[in-house]
Design a protein around this motif. Structure first.
Motif, PDB file in Angstrom:
ATOM      1  N   THR A 293      -3.253  -0.547  -2.951  1.00 13.69           N
ATOM      2  CA  THR A 293      -3.647   0.830  -3.215  1.00 13.69           C
ATOM      3  C   THR A 293      -2.380   1.648  -3.408  1.00 13.69           C
ATOM      4  OG1 THR A 293      -5.080   2.664  -2.515  1.00 13.69           O
ATOM      5  CG2 THR A 293      -3.709   1.665  -0.807  1.00 13.69           C
TER       6      THR A 293
ATOM      7  N   PHE B 288      -5.346   0.410   5.481  1.00 13.49           N
ATOM      8  CA  PHE B 288      -4.717  -0.610   4.648  1.00 13.49           C
ATOM      9  C   PHE B 288      -3.621  -1.400   5.366  1.00 13.49           C
ATOM     10  CE2 PHE B 288      -6.888   1.674   1.351  1.00 13.49           C
ATOM     11  CZ  PHE B 288      -7.218   0.680   0.442  1.00 13.49           C
TER      12      PHE B 288
ATOM     13  N   ALA C 289       0.876  -1.174   0.000  1.00 14.36           N
ATOM     14  CA  ALA C 289       0.000   0.000   0.000  1.00 14.36           C
ATOM     15  C   ALA C 289       0.914   1.224   0.000  1.00 14.36           C
ATOM     16  CB  ALA C 289      -0.906  -0.003   1.221  1.00 14.36           C
TER      17      ALA C 289
END
Length: 158
Positions: free
Chosen positions: A42, A97, A5
């Protein structure tokens, strides 16, 4: 495969790279380096929106690379100072995350993120990689990271 992430404090990176080197951060090279042999959960860049065409072009370039661009309006105060701080937004997203990712990557030299890096490591047992300009990255953030990667050399444009 290792999951990652990525959280980029775009304003911090822009100003620290410019002030230290008179250059720009190479987002494409960074992407290639940080995502090699990793699954991206992400990848977010946080910026202020001034609404000008050059900035929109830059934001579109970031999107084409693979980043989600999160914008906050640029606020000019009556005293001439400006506001567009994303520290809380970055922190909330990184915490969200941290449970899912094997590695959390933070691109910033801001010492306010030292507690975030430390907590992700302690509470979630995750690896935290911090990218920052060496002379403009807080020592507390460098020490809180699992690994500190200096922004220099190949990560610079111009």
């Amino acid at each position: 495969m290792t999951t990652v992430a990525i959280f980029v404090d775009t304003q911090n990176v822009y100003y620290t790279v410019r002030d230290a080197y008179g250059k720009q951060f190479d987002y494409r090279r960074f992407w290639a380096q940080v995502t090699a042999d990793r699954e991206v959960l992400t990848a977010r860049c946080y910026a202020t929106d001034r609404g000008d065409a050059k900035q929109r072009g830059f934001q579109n370039t970031l999107r084409k690379i693979g980043f989600e661009v999160k914008l906050k309006p640029f606020i000019q105060r009556a005293d001439g100072s400006a506001k567009g701080d994303w520290d809380v937004g970055i922190t909330l997203d990184a915490i969200e995350f941290a449970a899912q990712a094997d590695v959390v990557v933070l691109v910033s030299g801001d010492g306010d993120f030292d507690l975030l890096a430390q907590r992700i490591r302690e509470l979630h047992g995750k690896r935290v990689e911090v990218y920052g300009v060496p002379q403009l990255t807080a020592n507390s953030l460098i020490h809180a990271a699992s690994q500190y990667i200096p922004i220099e050399g190949d990560l610079l444009l111009g």
